[in-house]
Write a protein that holds these residues in place. Structure first.
Motif, PDB file in Angstrom:
ATOM      1  N   ARG A 165      36.389 -11.797  67.775  1.00 46.75           N
ATOM      2  CA  ARG A 165      37.083 -12.946  68.361  1.00 46.75           C
ATOM      3  C   ARG A 165      38.578 -12.839  68.121  1.00 46.75           C
ATOM      4  O   ARG A 165      39.389 -13.089  69.001  1.00 46.75           O
ATOM      5  CB  ARG A 165      36.549 -14.257  67.764  1.00 46.75           C
ATOM      6  CG  ARG A 165      35.355 -14.830  68.511  1.00 46.75           C
ATOM      7  CD  ARG A 165      35.219 -16.314  68.230  1.00 46.75           C
ATOM      8  NE  ARG A 165      35.261 -16.628  66.814  1.00 46.75           N
ATOM      9  CZ  ARG A 165      34.193 -16.635  66.018  1.00 46.75           C
ATOM     10  NH1 ARG A 165      33.017 -16.376  66.515  1.00 46.75           N
ATOM     11  NH2 ARG A 165      34.312 -16.914  64.731  1.00 46.75           N
ATOM     12  N   HIS A 166      38.924 -12.419  66.874  1.00 44.55           N
ATOM     13  CA  HIS A 166      40.327 -12.289  66.515  1.00 44.55           C
ATOM     14  C   HIS A 166      40.999 -11.248  67.415  1.00 44.55           C
ATOM     15  O   HIS A 166      42.069 -11.471  67.962  1.00 44.55           O
ATOM     16  CB  HIS A 166      40.451 -11.891  65.051  1.00 44.55           C
ATOM     17  CG  HIS A 166      41.866 -11.742  64.592  1.00 44.55           C
ATOM     18  ND1 HIS A 166      42.690 -12.826  64.416  1.00 44.55           N
ATOM     19  CD2 HIS A 166      42.606 -10.654  64.312  1.00 44.55           C
ATOM     20  CE1 HIS A 166      43.887 -12.407  64.033  1.00 44.55           C
ATOM     21  NE2 HIS A 166      43.854 -11.085  63.968  1.00 44.55           N
ATOM     22  N   ARG A 167      40.337 -10.103  67.606  1.00 42.23           N
ATOM     23  CA  ARG A 167      40.910  -9.039  68.437  1.00 42.23           C
ATOM     24  C   ARG A 167      41.102  -9.502  69.867  1.00 42.23           C
ATOM     25  O   ARG A 167      42.107  -9.230  70.493  1.00 42.23           O
ATOM     26  CB  ARG A 167      39.973  -7.820  68.437  1.00 42.23           C
ATOM     27  CG  ARG A 167      40.130  -7.003  67.194  1.00 42.23           C
ATOM     28  CD  ARG A 167      39.542  -5.627  67.390  1.00 42.23           C
ATOM     29  NE  ARG A 167      39.484  -4.945  66.106  1.00 42.23           N
ATOM     30  CZ  ARG A 167      38.465  -4.240  65.696  1.00 42.23           C
ATOM     31  NH1 ARG A 167      37.401  -4.109  66.457  1.00 42.23           N
ATOM     32  NH2 ARG A 167      38.483  -3.663  64.513  1.00 42.23           N
ATOM     33  N   SER A 168      40.106 -10.220  70.386  1.00 38.33           N
ATOM     34  CA  SER A 168      40.205 -10.616  71.787  1.00 38.33           C
ATOM     35  C   SER A 168      41.317 -11.646  71.967  1.00 38.33           C
ATOM     36  O   SER A 168      41.859 -11.793  73.054  1.00 38.33           O
ATOM     37  CB  SER A 168      38.867 -11.154  72.299  1.00 38.33           C
ATOM     38  OG  SER A 168      38.566 -12.363  71.657  1.00 38.33           O
ATOM     39  N   ARG A 169      41.671 -12.343  70.863  1.00 37.76           N
ATOM     40  CA  ARG A 169      42.769 -13.312  70.956  1.00 37.76           C
ATOM     41  C   ARG A 169      44.129 -12.632  70.848  1.00 37.76           C
ATOM     42  O   ARG A 169      45.086 -13.041  71.467  1.00 37.76           O
ATOM     43  CB  ARG A 169      42.648 -14.358  69.837  1.00 37.76           C
ATOM     44  CG  ARG A 169      41.810 -15.575  70.208  1.00 37.76           C
ATOM     45  CD  ARG A 169      42.148 -16.750  69.307  1.00 37.76           C
ATOM     46  NE  ARG A 169      42.096 -16.408  67.897  1.00 37.76           N
ATOM     47  CZ  ARG A 169      41.002 -16.490  67.147  1.00 37.76           C
ATOM     48  NH1 ARG A 169      39.887 -16.909  67.679  1.00 37.76           N
ATOM     49  NH2 ARG A 169      41.033 -16.183  65.879  1.00 37.76           N
ATOM     50  N   THR A 170      44.211 -11.579  70.004  1.00 40.02           N
ATOM     51  CA  THR A 170      45.516 -11.011  69.678  1.00 40.02           C
ATOM     52  C   THR A 170      45.910  -9.851  70.591  1.00 40.02           C
ATOM     53  O   THR A 170      47.077  -9.532  70.703  1.00 40.02           O
ATOM     54  CB  THR A 170      45.555 -10.513  68.217  1.00 40.02           C
ATOM     55  OG1 THR A 170      44.438  -9.648  68.009  1.00 40.02           O
ATOM     56  CG2 THR A 170      45.479 -11.672  67.240  1.00 40.02           C
ATOM     57  N   PRO A 172      46.711  -8.107  74.079  1.00 36.70           N
ATOM     58  CA  PRO A 172      47.005  -8.496  75.452  1.00 36.70           C
ATOM     59  C   PRO A 172      45.886  -8.011  76.377  1.00 36.70           C
ATOM     60  O   PRO A 172      45.453  -6.864  76.279  1.00 36.70           O
ATOM     61  CB  PRO A 172      48.325  -7.756  75.771  1.00 36.70           C
ATOM     62  CG  PRO A 172      48.911  -7.422  74.449  1.00 36.70           C
ATOM     63  CD  PRO A 172      47.764  -7.243  73.503  1.00 36.70           C
ATOM     64  N   ALA A 173      45.430  -8.862  77.259  1.00 37.17           N
ATOM     65  CA  ALA A 173      44.282  -8.543  78.110  1.00 37.17           C
ATOM     66  C   ALA A 173      44.531  -7.294  78.935  1.00 37.17           C
ATOM     67  O   ALA A 173      43.646  -6.483  79.147  1.00 37.17           O
ATOM     68  CB  ALA A 173      43.971  -9.732  79.012  1.00 37.17           C
ATOM     69  N   SER A 174      45.789  -7.075  79.358  1.00 35.87           N
ATOM     70  CA  SER A 174      46.083  -5.964  80.272  1.00 35.87           C
ATOM     71  C   SER A 174      45.908  -4.599  79.587  1.00 35.87           C
ATOM     72  O   SER A 174      45.696  -3.600  80.255  1.00 35.87           O
ATOM     73  CB  SER A 174      47.512  -6.087  80.808  1.00 35.87           C
ATOM     74  OG  SER A 174      48.401  -6.069  79.712  1.00 35.87           O
ATOM     75  N   LEU A 175      45.981  -4.575  78.257  1.00 35.51           N
ATOM     76  CA  LEU A 175      45.886  -3.283  77.561  1.00 35.51           C
ATOM     77  C   LEU A 175      44.436  -2.834  77.384  1.00 35.51           C
ATOM     78  O   LEU A 175      44.199  -1.657  77.128  1.00 35.51           O
ATOM     79  CB  LEU A 175      46.592  -3.352  76.195  1.00 35.51           C
ATOM     80  CG  LEU A 175      48.107  -3.565  76.285  1.00 35.51           C
ATOM     81  CD1 LEU A 175      48.691  -3.665  74.893  1.00 35.51           C
ATOM     82  CD2 LEU A 175      48.761  -2.417  77.056  1.00 35.51           C
ATOM     83  N   GLY A 176      43.514  -3.748  77.501  1.00 37.23           N
ATOM     84  CA  GLY A 176      42.091  -3.384  77.494  1.00 37.23           C
ATOM     85  C   GLY A 176      41.614  -2.780  76.201  1.00 37.23           C
ATOM     86  O   GLY A 176      41.876  -3.321  75.121  1.00 37.23           O
ATOM     87  N   GLY A 177      40.931  -1.648  76.275  1.00 36.37           N
ATOM     88  CA  GLY A 177      40.101  -1.035  75.218  1.00 36.37           C
ATOM     89  C   GLY A 177      40.772  -0.792  73.873  1.00 36.37           C
ATOM     90  O   GLY A 177      41.966  -1.057  73.702  1.00 36.37           O
ATOM     91  N   PRO A 178      40.023  -0.271  72.911  1.00 40.38           N
ATOM     92  CA  PRO A 178      40.531  -0.056  71.549  1.00 40.38           C
ATOM     93  C   PRO A 178      41.529   1.099  71.507  1.00 40.38           C
ATOM     94  O   PRO A 178      41.447   2.016  72.308  1.00 40.38           O
ATOM     95  CB  PRO A 178      39.273   0.295  70.759  1.00 40.38           C
ATOM     96  CG  PRO A 178      38.313   0.827  71.765  1.00 40.38           C
ATOM     97  CD  PRO A 178      38.637   0.177  73.073  1.00 40.38           C
ATOM     98  N   PHE A 179      42.448   1.052  70.575  1.00 36.67           N
ATOM     99  CA  PHE A 179      43.444   2.124  70.449  1.00 36.67           C
ATOM    100  C   PHE A 179      43.264   2.856  69.147  1.00 36.67           C
ATOM    101  O   PHE A 179      42.937   2.266  68.164  1.00 36.67           O
ATOM    102  CB  PHE A 179      44.859   1.538  70.487  1.00 36.67           C
ATOM    103  CG  PHE A 179      45.174   0.926  71.822  1.00 36.67           C
ATOM    104  CD1 PHE A 179      44.926  -0.410  72.020  1.00 36.67           C
ATOM    105  CD2 PHE A 179      45.629   1.689  72.860  1.00 36.67           C
ATOM    106  CE1 PHE A 179      45.181  -0.974  73.255  1.00 36.67           C
ATOM    107  CE2 PHE A 179      45.880   1.120  74.088  1.00 36.67           C
ATOM    108  CZ  PHE A 179      45.652  -0.215  74.288  1.00 36.67           C
TER     109      PHE A 179
END
Ligand SMILES: [Zn+2]
Ligand SMILES: [Zn+2]
Length: 179
Positions: A165-170, A172-179
């Protein structure tokens, strides 16, 4: 043992039976041994009976609807042979069981699980019979916490979900997947 504990015991056994990753004579027997079920020897011929019972137990968990949970537990009570029985086994003080000690293993497990679920539903509330909310888990649990606010099968699942939940909040939606 207090009656309350005996009720919880049957409810927790129900959840553990539902969550058993694989149901065979060995895994079922190990579960019963861990729960202190007496004479827990499971024959290969009994496995289908336990499997069917596990499927019936599953209905009692996670609906959150009291009428639906009552109906599920009433079906279990009707399918089990419940007969109140006082006993002093293993040197304990007289206490109440849901079935005579002499009944066969499947009958005893049916009685203790159906009776235990009825007990928790009526004395502690149906919200205590839950399903883990982490997506992809949905394991059954009995909430024995004091405040009854549990939503996950384990602290691990709760933490995983909090991190997601924390990750999906922090992020940016446009960057998508994990880095
Ligand atoms: Zn006992
Ligand atoms: Zn979980």
């Amino acid at each position: 043992m207090k009656q309350n504990d005996y009720g919880r015991l049957g409810a927790v056994l129900s959840a553990d039976l539902i969550n058993l990753p694989e149901m065979n004579a060995t895994s079922i027997q190990q579960l019963f041994e861990a729960h202190g079920i007496r004479h827990p020897e499971v024959a290969a011929a009994d496995v289908d009976g336990f499997r069917r019972w596990r499927d019936q137990l599953a209905r009692a968990f996670g609906s959150g609807d009291p009428a639906e949970q009552c109906s599920a537990v009433n079906d279990l009570l009707a399918a089990a042979t419940i007969r109140p029985w006082v006993t002093t086994h293993d040197g304990l003080q007289p206490h109440l069981h849901f079935v005579p000690d002499s009944a066969d293993l499947l009958s005893r497990v049916k009685a203790v699980t159906a009776g235990g679920l009825a007990f928790v539903l009526c004395w502690e509330g149906g919200a205590r019979l839950g399903r883990c909310l982490r997506s992809g888990c949905s394991r059954a649990y009995v909430d024995t916490s004091r405040n009854g606010q549990r939503r996950y099968c384990t602290a691990r699942c709760g933490n995983t979900e909090a991190v997601m939940r924390h990750r999906s909040r922090t992020r940016p939606a446009s960057l998508g997947g994990p880095f």
